[in-house]
Design a protein around this motif. Structure first.
Motif, PDB file in Angstrom:
ATOM      1  N   ARG A   1       0.842  -1.199   0.000  1.00 39.09           N
ATOM      2  CA  ARG A   1       0.000   0.000   0.000  1.00 39.09           C
ATOM      3  C   ARG A   1       0.875   1.246   0.000  1.00 39.09           C
ATOM      4  NH1 ARG A   1      -4.730   1.569   4.454  1.00 39.09           N
ATOM      5  NH2 ARG A   1      -4.935   3.774   3.828  1.00 39.09           N
ATOM      6  N   PRO A   2       0.670   2.160  -0.958  1.00 44.76           N
ATOM      7  CA  PRO A   2       1.506   3.367  -1.022  1.00 44.76           C
ATOM      8  C   PRO A   2       1.243   4.305   0.149  1.00 44.76           C
ATOM      9  CG  PRO A   2       0.343   2.965  -3.108  1.00 44.76           C
ATOM     10  CD  PRO A   2      -0.281   2.077  -2.084  1.00 44.76           C
TER      11      PRO A   2
ATOM     12  N   ALA B   1      -1.763  -2.378 -10.642  1.00 47.90           N
ATOM     13  CA  ALA B   1      -2.070  -1.262 -11.538  1.00 47.90           C
ATOM     14  C   ALA B   1      -3.000  -0.251 -10.887  1.00 47.90           C
ATOM     15  CB  ALA B   1      -2.699  -1.787 -12.832  1.00 47.90           C
ATOM     16  N   ARG B   2      -3.791  -0.701  -9.910  1.00 49.64           N
ATOM     17  CA  ARG B   2      -4.707   0.211  -9.220  1.00 49.64           C
ATOM     18  C   ARG B   2      -4.047   0.915  -8.043  1.00 49.64           C
ATOM     19  NH1 ARG B   2     -10.798  -2.354  -9.292  1.00 49.64           N
ATOM     20  NH2 ARG B   2     -10.783  -3.001 -11.475  1.00 49.64           N
ATOM     21  N   LEU B   3      -2.806   0.644  -7.814  1.00 42.98           N
ATOM     22  CA  LEU B   3      -2.079   1.302  -6.738  1.00 42.98           C
ATOM     23  C   LEU B   3      -1.081   2.302  -7.284  1.00 42.98           C
ATOM     24  CD1 LEU B   3      -1.592  -1.802  -4.431  1.00 42.98           C
ATOM     25  CD2 LEU B   3      -3.139   0.141  -4.076  1.00 42.98           C
ATOM     26  N   ARG B   4      -1.422   2.884  -8.416  1.00 41.31           N
ATOM     27  CA  ARG B   4      -0.619   3.933  -9.042  1.00 41.31           C
ATOM     28  C   ARG B   4      -1.459   5.214  -9.085  1.00 41.31           C
ATOM     29  NH1 ARG B   4       3.610   1.802 -12.157  1.00 41.31           N
ATOM     30  NH2 ARG B   4       3.511   3.578 -13.578  1.00 41.31           N
ATOM     31  N   GLN B   5      -0.820   6.342  -8.917  1.00 43.70           N
ATOM     32  CA  GLN B   5      -1.566   7.598  -8.878  1.00 43.70           C
ATOM     33  C   GLN B   5      -2.295   7.859 -10.190  1.00 43.70           C
ATOM     34  OE1 GLN B   5       0.497  11.032  -7.404  1.00 43.70           O
ATOM     35  NE2 GLN B   5       0.931  10.087  -5.416  1.00 43.70           N
ATOM     36  N   GLU B   6      -1.699   7.449 -11.320  1.00 41.78           N
ATOM     37  CA  GLU B   6      -2.377   7.704 -12.587  1.00 41.78           C
ATOM     38  C   GLU B   6      -3.692   6.942 -12.688  1.00 41.78           C
ATOM     39  OE1 GLU B   6       1.459   5.375 -13.722  1.00 41.78           O
ATOM     40  OE2 GLU B   6       0.785   6.747 -12.137  1.00 41.78           O
TER      41      GLU B   6
END
Length: 313
Positions: A129-130, A224-229
């Motif tokens: 988790r970021p 892929a869903r844990l990227r800011q974009e």
């Protein structure tokens, strides 16, 4: 037959297998629920090959649906459901053993006004988790936890489509899910709100939503869903979804407030970054990232609303 468990899938057979396996471990006897797979993948041949892997499950039905779209696939499941209750489980979710039995019990205990039941959705982190991902943003990845007590939810609370159940007759009466909302294909479009719109209709008819903490699932959060974009795209598509939904109620945005909020964001942005590019810059601070996402949402809403401004000068 008490319950139809519907899983709508699109080319994710590896994950689907884990979801189905979790349904074979339910405390509810297999002769009291059915598993209905609606395969929205494009290849009929591949779908038939995958179906062959589950012929040993006597309570499983497999349907290939060529018309793309999650809402359409769910509507197919509603038409085919053999039980008075229908639960939707994501193909990347794993149901607790007591999940199906608890859903059935909750509908019975809370009575006829209970038209929707949703449970806990716990994240399976596909990557760490970021630090910029605050709790306030977890709803975008379908994390749900309202505690350990089953209760009616307020109008401001929601349950996730990854783990949600309805009375089948109610869905048929209302015509199912709005096909203008919801995901299509592999995720190029992140349209949402199909469950929210349907729940609004149910509540308008006097139905209520219940949270059931025992009916819990673990849900994959892909890297892929844990990227800011991804979050920026998700929020922009949320604005699109909200405008489509609002169009049916003729609700317009509060333009003056939105412009003020956008202006405030840019005024608190360093001068060298004070361009539209600021909406795409990486943010380390969770609070600043939330603010950036809110501005993306507001900016998208304003553009979709067709506002026309005239310079005072």
């Amino acid at each position: 037959m008490k319950l139809t468990v519907a899983i709508c899938t699109y080319k994710r057979y590896d994950l689907l297998g884990l979801a189905i396996e979790s349904l074979t471990r339910q405390t509810l006897p297999a002769d009291q629920f059915e598993i209905l797979i609606v395969d929205n993948s494009p290849s009929t041949e591949n779908s038939q090959q995958q179906q062959a892997s589950y012929t040993h499950l006597g309570n499983l039905r497999w349907v290939h649906e060529a018309t793309p779209g999650l809402s359409n696939a769910r509507n197919v499941a509603i038409r085919l459901a053999a039980a008075p209750l229908i639960a939707f489980l994501d193909d990347d979710a794993i149901a607790d053993p007591a999940w199906a039995e608890s859903l059935c019990r909750t509908f019975k205990v809370f009575g006829e006004t209970c038209q929707v039941v949703g449970g806990q959705v716990r994240p399976i982190w596909g990557a760490p988790r970021p630090s910029w991902l605050g709790d306030e943003l977890l709803g975008y990845i379908s994390v749900v936890n309202y505690g350990d007590e089953a209760r009616f939810l307020t109008g401001q609370e929601w349950v996730a489509g990854a783990n949600i159940a309805y009375r089948t007759a109610t869905l048929r009466q209302l015509g199912g899910f709005d096909v203008s909302l919801g995901r299509v294909g592999s995720g190029n479009s992140l349209m949402s709100n199909e469950e929210v719109a349907l729940t609004d209709h149910i509540r308008a008819q006097g139905g209520r939503v219940v949270y059931d903490p025992v009916a819990a699932v673990d849900h994959l959060v892909e890297p892929a869903r844990l990227r800011q974009e991804w979050f920026r795209r998700r929020v922009a598509w949320q604005a699109v979804s909200d405008r489509v939904r609002a169009a049916t109620t003729e609700e317009g945005p509060d333009v003056e407030r939105i412009w003020s909020d956008i202006k405030d964001f840019f005024l608190h942005t360093p001068p060298a970054e004070r361009t539209v590019r600021a909406l795409a810059l990486h943010q380390d601070d969770p609070g600043r990232f939330r603010w950036q996402l809110a501005t993306i949402y507001n900016f998208t809403t304003i553009m979709l609303s067709g506002v026309h401004e005239v310079d005072d000068d």
